[in-house]
Design an enzyme around this catalytic site. Structure first.
Site, PDB file in Angstrom:
ATOM      1  N   ASP A 218      64.278  74.399  -9.698  1.00 51.71           N
ATOM      2  CA  ASP A 218      65.081  75.372 -10.426  1.00 51.71           C
ATOM      3  C   ASP A 218      65.356  76.658  -9.652  1.00 51.71           C
ATOM      4  O   ASP A 218      65.631  77.694 -10.245  1.00 51.71           O
ATOM      5  CB  ASP A 218      64.379  75.729 -11.738  1.00 51.71           C
TER       6      ASP A 218
ATOM      7  N   GLU B 111      62.373  66.648 -10.319  1.00 52.57           N
ATOM      8  CA  GLU B 111      61.737  67.547 -11.297  1.00 52.57           C
ATOM      9  C   GLU B 111      62.783  68.077 -12.282  1.00 52.57           C
ATOM     10  O   GLU B 111      62.906  69.261 -12.540  1.00 52.57           O
ATOM     11  CB  GLU B 111      60.989  68.695 -10.622  1.00 52.57           C
TER      12      GLU B 111
ATOM     13  N   GLU C  85      65.211  80.949 -13.347  1.00 52.39           N
ATOM     14  CA  GLU C  85      64.962  79.516 -13.206  1.00 52.39           C
ATOM     15  C   GLU C  85      65.418  78.687 -14.406  1.00 52.39           C
ATOM     16  O   GLU C  85      65.926  77.580 -14.245  1.00 52.39           O
ATOM     17  CB  GLU C  85      63.471  79.268 -12.930  1.00 52.39           C
TER      18      GLU C  85
ATOM     19  N   HIS D 106      53.410  85.907  -8.861  1.00 49.19           N
ATOM     20  CA  HIS D 106      54.628  86.239  -8.119  1.00 49.19           C
ATOM     21  C   HIS D 106      55.875  86.355  -8.983  1.00 49.19           C
ATOM     22  O   HIS D 106      56.878  86.895  -8.539  1.00 49.19           O
ATOM     23  CB  HIS D 106      54.902  85.173  -7.051  1.00 49.19           C
TER      24      HIS D 106
ATOM     25  N   ARG E 294      59.174  86.936 -11.135  1.00 50.42           N
ATOM     26  CA  ARG E 294      59.992  88.146 -11.331  1.00 50.42           C
ATOM     27  C   ARG E 294      59.710  88.801 -12.680  1.00 50.42           C
ATOM     28  O   ARG E 294      59.631  90.028 -12.788  1.00 50.42           O
ATOM     29  CB  ARG E 294      61.484  87.794 -11.250  1.00 50.42           C
TER      30      ARG E 294
ATOM     31  N   HIS F 242      51.535  87.248  -2.386  1.00 52.44           N
ATOM     32  CA  HIS F 242      52.920  86.870  -2.127  1.00 52.44           C
ATOM     33  C   HIS F 242      53.605  87.913  -1.249  1.00 52.44           C
ATOM     34  O   HIS F 242      53.275  89.097  -1.300  1.00 52.44           O
ATOM     35  CB  HIS F 242      53.660  86.732  -3.464  1.00 52.44           C
TER      36      HIS F 242
END
Length: 386
Positions: A104, A126, A140, A211, A213, A243
Protein backbone atom coordinates in the site's frame (compact mmCIF):
# COMPACT_ATOMS: atom_id res chain seq x y z
CA UNK A 1 4.87 -30.41 -20.64
CA UNK A 2 1.22 -29.84 -21.52
CA UNK A 3 0.52 -29.48 -25.26
CA UNK A 4 -0.73 -25.91 -24.96
CA UNK A 5 1.97 -24.65 -22.60
CA UNK A 6 4.08 -21.69 -23.66
CA UNK A 7 7.86 -21.97 -23.59
CA UNK A 8 8.39 -18.20 -23.48
CA UNK A 9 9.17 -16.91 -19.97
CA UNK A 10 6.74 -14.40 -18.51
CA UNK A 11 8.44 -11.01 -18.11
CA UNK A 12 7.30 -9.71 -14.73
CA UNK A 13 8.22 -6.21 -13.57
CA UNK A 14 8.35 -6.04 -9.76
CA UNK A 15 8.09 -2.51 -8.34
CA UNK A 16 9.51 -1.87 -4.88
CA UNK A 17 10.82 1.17 -3.08
CA UNK A 18 10.50 0.66 0.64
CA UNK A 19 11.98 -1.80 3.11
CA UNK A 20 8.67 -3.68 3.65
CA UNK A 21 8.17 -4.02 -0.10
CA UNK A 22 11.65 -5.45 -0.52
CA UNK A 23 11.05 -7.95 2.29
CA UNK A 24 7.73 -9.12 0.91
CA UNK A 25 8.65 -9.19 -2.78
CA UNK A 26 12.09 -10.75 -2.28
CA UNK A 27 10.78 -14.34 -2.17
CA UNK A 28 8.77 -13.69 -5.32
CA UNK A 29 11.80 -12.21 -7.10
CA UNK A 30 14.06 -15.08 -5.99
CA UNK A 31 11.55 -17.72 -7.07
CA UNK A 32 11.02 -16.07 -10.45
CA UNK A 33 14.77 -15.80 -11.03
CA UNK A 34 15.14 -19.51 -10.25
CA UNK A 35 12.28 -20.53 -12.54
CA UNK A 36 12.56 -21.11 -16.32
CA UNK A 37 9.01 -19.78 -16.63
CA UNK A 38 9.60 -16.20 -15.43
CA UNK A 39 12.01 -13.34 -16.04
CA UNK A 40 11.86 -10.85 -13.14
CA UNK A 41 12.60 -7.19 -13.87
CA UNK A 42 13.01 -5.51 -10.47
CA UNK A 43 12.53 -1.74 -10.35
CA UNK A 44 13.71 0.08 -7.24
CA UNK A 45 12.04 3.44 -6.80
CA UNK A 46 14.38 4.38 -3.95
CA UNK A 47 11.56 5.52 -1.67
CA UNK A 48 13.65 4.18 1.26
CA UNK A 49 16.93 4.48 -0.63
CA UNK A 50 19.41 4.22 2.26
CA UNK A 51 17.64 1.22 3.75
CA UNK A 52 16.96 -0.49 0.44
CA UNK A 53 20.24 -0.86 -1.42
CA UNK A 54 22.01 -3.05 1.13
CA UNK A 55 18.83 -4.95 1.90
CA UNK A 56 18.37 -6.10 -1.68
CA UNK A 57 21.88 -7.55 -1.65
CA UNK A 58 21.21 -9.37 1.63
CA UNK A 59 17.99 -10.79 0.22
CA UNK A 60 19.68 -11.96 -3.00
CA UNK A 61 17.61 -9.64 -5.19
CA UNK A 62 19.10 -7.64 -8.05
CA UNK A 63 17.43 -4.41 -9.18
CA UNK A 64 17.57 -3.98 -12.93
CA UNK A 65 16.33 -0.38 -12.76
CA UNK A 66 16.87 2.24 -10.05
CA UNK A 67 15.00 5.52 -9.94
CA UNK A 68 16.20 8.63 -8.14
CA UNK A 69 12.98 10.30 -7.04
CA UNK A 70 13.48 11.20 -3.40
CA UNK A 71 14.03 14.78 -2.30
CA UNK A 72 14.46 15.96 1.27
CA UNK A 73 11.09 16.44 3.00
CA UNK A 74 9.18 16.37 -0.28
CA UNK A 75 5.41 16.09 0.07
CA UNK A 76 3.30 13.23 -1.19
CA UNK A 77 2.07 15.10 -4.25
CA UNK A 78 5.59 15.71 -5.54
CA UNK A 79 6.70 12.16 -4.71
CA UNK A 80 3.68 10.71 -6.49
CA UNK A 81 4.28 12.83 -9.59
CA UNK A 82 7.95 11.84 -9.77
CA UNK A 83 7.14 8.16 -9.35
CA UNK A 84 4.39 8.08 -11.99
CA UNK A 85 6.74 9.81 -14.43
CA UNK A 86 9.76 7.61 -13.71
CA UNK A 87 7.89 4.32 -13.55
CA UNK A 88 5.88 5.24 -16.63
CA UNK A 89 9.07 5.61 -18.64
CA UNK A 90 10.36 2.20 -17.55
CA UNK A 91 7.07 0.40 -18.21
CA UNK A 92 6.74 2.06 -21.61
CA UNK A 93 10.28 1.09 -22.61
CA UNK A 94 10.22 -2.49 -21.30
CA UNK A 95 6.63 -3.55 -22.06
CA UNK A 96 6.54 -6.36 -19.46
CA UNK A 97 3.82 -9.02 -19.50
CA UNK A 98 2.67 -7.89 -16.08
CA UNK A 99 3.61 -5.51 -13.26
CA UNK A 100 3.73 -6.80 -9.68
CA UNK A 101 3.20 -4.39 -6.78
CA UNK A 102 3.03 -5.09 -3.07
CA UNK A 103 1.00 -3.61 -0.28
CA UNK A 104 0.00 0.00 0.00
CA UNK A 105 2.92 2.40 -0.44
CA UNK A 106 3.15 5.30 -2.85
CA UNK A 107 5.54 3.17 -4.91
CA UNK A 108 2.89 0.44 -5.15
CA UNK A 109 0.11 2.85 -6.15
CA UNK A 110 2.19 4.61 -8.78
CA UNK A 111 3.50 1.30 -10.12
CA UNK A 112 -0.08 0.16 -10.64
CA UNK A 113 -1.00 3.48 -12.27
CA UNK A 114 2.00 3.39 -14.62
CA UNK A 115 1.05 -0.13 -15.70
CA UNK A 116 -2.61 0.83 -16.16
CA UNK A 117 -1.66 3.76 -18.38
CA UNK A 118 0.28 1.35 -20.63
CA UNK A 119 -2.47 -1.34 -20.60
CA UNK A 120 -0.25 -3.78 -18.69
CA UNK A 121 -2.04 -6.06 -16.20
CA UNK A 122 -1.21 -5.70 -12.50
CA UNK A 123 -0.72 -8.35 -9.82
CA UNK A 124 -1.22 -7.05 -6.27
CA UNK A 125 0.60 -8.98 -3.54
CA UNK A 126 -0.92 -8.50 -0.06
CA UNK A 127 -4.22 -7.34 -1.48
CA UNK A 128 -7.41 -6.64 0.41
CA UNK A 129 -6.17 -5.19 3.70
CA UNK A 130 -8.61 -2.59 5.03
CA UNK A 131 -9.22 -0.52 8.14
CA UNK A 132 -12.42 1.02 6.79
CA UNK A 133 -11.10 4.52 7.51
CA UNK A 134 -9.93 6.25 4.33
CA UNK A 135 -7.21 8.35 5.98
CA UNK A 136 -6.01 5.92 8.66
CA UNK A 137 -3.36 4.80 8.05
CA UNK A 138 -2.51 7.74 5.80
CA UNK A 139 -2.04 7.47 2.85
CA UNK A 140 -1.87 3.66 2.83
CA UNK A 141 -5.57 2.90 3.23
CA UNK A 142 -6.54 4.90 0.14
CA UNK A 143 -3.52 3.60 -1.80
CA UNK A 144 -4.55 -0.03 -1.38
CA UNK A 145 -8.18 0.71 -2.21
CA UNK A 146 -7.11 2.38 -5.45
CA UNK A 147 -4.78 -0.48 -6.36
CA UNK A 148 -7.76 -2.78 -5.80
CA UNK A 149 -9.59 -1.01 -8.63
CA UNK A 150 -6.66 -1.50 -11.03
CA UNK A 151 -5.26 -4.98 -10.35
CA UNK A 152 -6.09 -8.12 -12.37
CA UNK A 153 -4.66 -10.56 -9.77
CA UNK A 154 -5.44 -9.92 -6.11
CA UNK A 155 -3.20 -12.11 -3.94
CA UNK A 156 -4.84 -11.81 -0.53
CA UNK A 157 -2.98 -12.95 2.59
CA UNK A 158 -6.09 -14.16 4.47
CA UNK A 159 -9.73 -15.06 3.81
CA UNK A 160 -10.78 -11.83 5.54
CA UNK A 161 -8.71 -9.77 3.10
CA UNK A 162 -10.22 -11.71 0.19
CA UNK A 163 -13.68 -10.98 1.57
CA UNK A 164 -12.99 -7.24 1.60
CA UNK A 165 -12.20 -7.39 -2.10
CA UNK A 166 -15.23 -9.38 -3.17
CA UNK A 167 -17.44 -7.12 -1.03
CA UNK A 168 -16.07 -4.19 -3.06
CA UNK A 169 -17.05 -5.87 -6.31
CA UNK A 170 -13.82 -7.59 -7.33
CA UNK A 171 -14.75 -10.83 -9.15
CA UNK A 172 -14.09 -13.94 -7.07
CA UNK A 173 -12.14 -15.46 -9.99
CA UNK A 174 -9.53 -12.68 -9.62
CA UNK A 175 -8.99 -13.09 -5.84
CA UNK A 176 -6.62 -15.73 -4.48
CA UNK A 177 -5.87 -16.47 -0.81
CA UNK A 178 -2.15 -17.24 -0.63
CA UNK A 179 -0.92 -16.39 2.85
CA UNK A 180 1.59 -13.59 3.26
CA UNK A 181 4.99 -13.63 1.57
CA UNK A 182 6.52 -11.96 4.64
CA UNK A 183 6.36 -15.37 6.35
CA UNK A 184 8.15 -16.98 3.38
CA UNK A 185 10.95 -14.48 3.67
CA UNK A 186 11.24 -14.60 7.47
CA UNK A 187 11.62 -18.38 7.43
CA UNK A 188 14.20 -18.12 4.62
CA UNK A 189 16.24 -15.57 6.59
CA UNK A 190 16.16 -17.60 9.80
CA UNK A 191 17.30 -20.68 7.87
CA UNK A 192 20.21 -18.62 6.56
CA UNK A 193 21.17 -17.92 10.19
CA UNK A 194 23.40 -14.93 9.45
CA UNK A 195 21.66 -12.20 11.47
CA UNK A 196 22.87 -10.73 14.78
CA UNK A 197 20.66 -10.32 17.84
CA UNK A 198 21.07 -6.75 19.19
CA UNK A 199 19.89 -7.42 22.75
CA UNK A 200 22.82 -7.43 25.16
CA UNK A 201 21.52 -8.19 28.65
CA UNK A 202 19.58 -10.86 30.48
CA UNK A 203 16.74 -8.44 31.25
CA UNK A 204 13.25 -8.79 29.74
CA UNK A 205 13.77 -7.90 26.10
CA UNK A 206 11.35 -5.49 24.42
CA UNK A 207 11.71 -4.65 20.72
CA UNK A 208 10.11 -1.36 19.63
CA UNK A 209 9.47 -0.04 16.12
CA UNK A 210 7.72 3.28 15.47
CA UNK A 211 7.45 5.23 12.24
CA UNK A 212 3.89 5.81 10.99
CA UNK A 213 2.95 9.27 9.76
CA UNK A 214 -0.26 9.39 11.79
CA UNK A 215 1.73 8.76 15.00
CA UNK A 216 4.36 11.42 14.41
CA UNK A 217 4.57 14.65 16.42
CA UNK A 218 3.00 14.96 19.86
CA UNK A 219 1.54 11.45 19.76
CA UNK A 220 4.94 9.87 19.20
CA UNK A 221 6.57 12.05 21.85
CA UNK A 222 3.97 10.82 24.33
CA UNK A 223 4.65 7.21 23.35
CA UNK A 224 8.34 7.91 23.92
CA UNK A 225 7.52 8.95 27.49
CA UNK A 226 5.64 5.67 28.00
CA UNK A 227 8.66 3.70 26.76
CA UNK A 228 10.90 5.57 29.18
CA UNK A 229 8.58 4.72 32.07
CA UNK A 230 8.63 1.07 30.98
CA UNK A 231 12.43 1.07 31.03
CA UNK A 232 12.39 2.68 34.49
CA UNK A 233 11.20 -0.68 35.88
CA UNK A 234 14.82 -1.78 35.93
CA UNK A 235 14.12 -5.29 34.62
CA UNK A 236 13.57 -4.36 30.97
CA UNK A 237 15.98 -3.80 28.07
CA UNK A 238 14.44 -1.90 25.17
CA UNK A 239 15.98 -1.99 21.70
CA UNK A 240 14.67 0.67 19.33
CA UNK A 241 15.90 0.67 15.73
CA UNK A 242 15.33 4.36 14.97
CA UNK A 243 13.68 5.08 11.65
CA UNK A 244 15.51 7.47 9.31
CA UNK A 245 12.54 9.86 9.17
CA UNK A 246 13.54 13.24 10.67
CA UNK A 247 10.07 13.54 12.21
CA UNK A 248 10.48 10.21 14.02
CA UNK A 249 13.96 11.10 15.26
CA UNK A 250 12.87 14.53 16.47
CA UNK A 251 10.04 12.95 18.47
CA UNK A 252 11.84 9.97 20.05
CA UNK A 253 15.52 10.73 20.41
CA UNK A 254 15.22 13.52 23.03
CA UNK A 255 12.91 11.32 25.16
CA UNK A 256 14.94 8.11 25.07
CA UNK A 257 18.58 8.73 24.21
CA UNK A 258 20.00 9.00 27.73
CA UNK A 259 18.34 6.02 29.43
CA UNK A 260 20.73 3.20 30.43
CA UNK A 261 18.23 0.43 29.62
CA UNK A 262 17.18 1.79 26.23
CA UNK A 263 19.39 1.03 23.24
CA UNK A 264 18.72 3.26 20.26
CA UNK A 265 20.32 1.78 17.16
CA UNK A 266 20.32 2.72 13.51
CA UNK A 267 17.78 0.84 11.37
CA UNK A 268 18.80 -2.81 11.37
CA UNK A 269 19.26 -4.71 8.16
CA UNK A 270 16.66 -7.38 7.69
CA UNK A 271 18.88 -10.25 8.79
CA UNK A 272 19.77 -8.53 12.08
CA UNK A 273 16.18 -7.38 12.62
CA UNK A 274 14.89 -10.93 12.17
CA UNK A 275 17.46 -12.26 14.65
CA UNK A 276 16.59 -9.50 17.13
CA UNK A 277 12.87 -10.23 16.74
CA UNK A 278 13.56 -13.91 17.34
CA UNK A 279 15.53 -12.98 20.48
CA UNK A 280 13.00 -10.64 22.08
CA UNK A 281 10.28 -11.34 24.65
CA UNK A 282 7.77 -8.67 23.62
CA UNK A 283 7.16 -6.43 20.61
CA UNK A 284 5.71 -2.90 20.66
CA UNK A 285 5.13 -1.68 17.12
CA UNK A 286 3.12 0.43 14.72
CA UNK A 287 4.48 -1.56 11.77
CA UNK A 288 2.25 -3.74 9.65
CA UNK A 289 4.87 -6.32 8.74
CA UNK A 290 5.99 -6.90 12.31
CA UNK A 291 2.40 -7.76 13.26
CA UNK A 292 2.66 -10.61 10.74
CA UNK A 293 6.15 -11.79 11.62
CA UNK A 294 5.92 -11.82 15.43
CA UNK A 295 3.23 -14.55 15.72
CA UNK A 296 5.34 -16.92 13.61
CA UNK A 297 8.03 -16.72 16.30
CA UNK A 298 5.65 -16.79 19.27
CA UNK A 299 6.32 -13.17 20.23
CA UNK A 300 3.35 -11.24 21.70
CA UNK A 301 2.89 -7.95 19.86
CA UNK A 302 1.24 -4.76 21.10
CA UNK A 303 0.11 -2.63 18.18
CA UNK A 304 0.54 1.07 18.93
CA UNK A 305 -2.18 2.31 16.60
CA UNK A 306 -5.87 3.13 16.78
CA UNK A 307 -6.70 0.92 13.78
CA UNK A 308 -5.16 -2.08 12.10
CA UNK A 309 -5.70 -3.63 8.70
CA UNK A 310 -4.51 -6.92 10.20
CA UNK A 311 -7.23 -7.73 12.74
CA UNK A 312 -6.64 -11.47 12.25
CA UNK A 313 -3.70 -11.37 14.67
CA UNK A 314 -5.78 -9.54 17.27
CA UNK A 315 -8.69 -11.96 16.86
CA UNK A 316 -6.35 -14.94 17.12
CA UNK A 317 -4.97 -13.53 20.37
CA UNK A 318 -1.42 -13.14 19.04
CA UNK A 319 -1.51 -9.32 19.12
CA UNK A 320 -3.24 -6.57 21.03
CA UNK A 321 -4.44 -3.29 19.52
CA UNK A 322 -3.70 -0.87 22.35
CA UNK A 323 -3.83 2.55 20.67
CA UNK A 324 -1.51 5.48 21.35
CA UNK A 325 -2.40 6.59 24.89
CA UNK A 326 0.86 6.35 26.90
CA UNK A 327 -0.78 5.00 30.08
CA UNK A 328 -2.67 2.31 28.16
CA UNK A 329 0.55 1.29 26.38
CA UNK A 330 2.42 1.08 29.68
CA UNK A 331 -0.33 -0.91 31.39
CA UNK A 332 -0.61 -3.41 28.51
CA UNK A 333 3.15 -3.96 28.33
CA UNK A 334 3.50 -4.42 32.10
CA UNK A 335 0.62 -6.89 32.20
CA UNK A 336 2.37 -9.13 29.68
CA UNK A 337 5.68 -8.81 31.50
CA UNK A 338 4.15 -9.56 34.89
CA UNK A 339 1.35 -12.05 34.09
CA UNK A 340 2.83 -15.28 32.76
CA UNK A 341 -0.54 -16.78 31.87
CA UNK A 342 -1.51 -13.74 29.77
CA UNK A 343 1.89 -13.82 28.12
CA UNK A 344 1.72 -17.51 27.23
CA UNK A 345 -1.79 -17.18 25.79
CA UNK A 346 -0.51 -14.65 23.27
CA UNK A 347 2.76 -16.46 22.61
CA UNK A 348 0.98 -19.71 21.78
CA UNK A 349 -1.86 -18.22 19.72
CA UNK A 350 -0.28 -19.11 16.36
CA UNK A 351 -0.05 -17.19 13.10
CA UNK A 352 -3.13 -16.56 10.95
CA UNK A 353 -1.07 -15.02 8.14
CA UNK A 354 0.38 -18.06 6.45
CA UNK A 355 2.58 -21.11 6.34
CA UNK A 356 5.58 -20.00 4.30
CA UNK A 357 4.27 -21.15 0.90
CA UNK A 358 2.58 -17.98 -0.38
CA UNK A 359 5.16 -17.46 -3.13
CA UNK A 360 4.56 -20.93 -4.56
CA UNK A 361 0.83 -20.22 -4.81
CA UNK A 362 1.39 -16.84 -6.47
CA UNK A 363 3.74 -18.21 -9.14
CA UNK A 364 1.53 -21.23 -9.79
CA UNK A 365 -1.50 -19.00 -10.43
CA UNK A 366 0.42 -16.65 -12.72
CA UNK A 367 1.91 -19.59 -14.61
CA UNK A 368 -1.53 -21.08 -15.13
CA UNK A 369 -3.04 -17.82 -16.35
CA UNK A 370 -0.14 -17.09 -18.72
CA UNK A 371 -0.21 -20.64 -20.05
CA UNK A 372 3.33 -21.57 -19.06
CA UNK A 373 4.11 -25.09 -17.95
CA UNK A 374 4.48 -25.04 -14.16
CA UNK A 375 6.01 -28.38 -13.18
CA UNK A 376 4.67 -28.56 -9.62
CA UNK A 377 1.17 -28.04 -8.29
CA UNK A 378 0.77 -25.28 -5.70
CA UNK A 379 1.04 -26.21 -2.05
CA UNK A 380 -2.39 -26.79 -0.46
CA UNK A 381 -3.46 -23.73 1.49
CA UNK A 382 -4.52 -24.33 5.11
CA UNK A 383 -6.11 -20.86 5.22
CA UNK A 384 -8.78 -21.95 2.72
CA UNK A 385 -11.33 -24.61 3.58
CA UNK A 386 -11.21 -27.54 1.13
Amino acid sequence: MSPNASTTPVRAMLVLGTRPEAIKLAPVARAMAASPHFTPLVVSTGQHREMLQQMLELLHVEAKFELDVMRERQDLAKLTARLVDGLGEVVHAERPDLVVVQGDTTSALTGALAAFYEHIPVAHVEAGLRTGVADNPFPEELNRRLIGRIARWHFAPTPRAAGHLTAEGVPEAEVFVTGNTVIDNLLWVLREGTGRNHFRTGLRRVLVTLHRRENQGDTMRAMGKALRRLADRGDVEIVLPLHKSPAVREALFPELSDHPDIRIVEPLDYLDFSATLAGCDLVLTDSGGVQEEAPTLGKPALVLRTTTERPEAVEAGAAGLVGTDPQVILDAAERLLDDQDAYLRMAKAGNPFGDGHATERILAQLAEDFGVDAAAAPTPNPLVAP
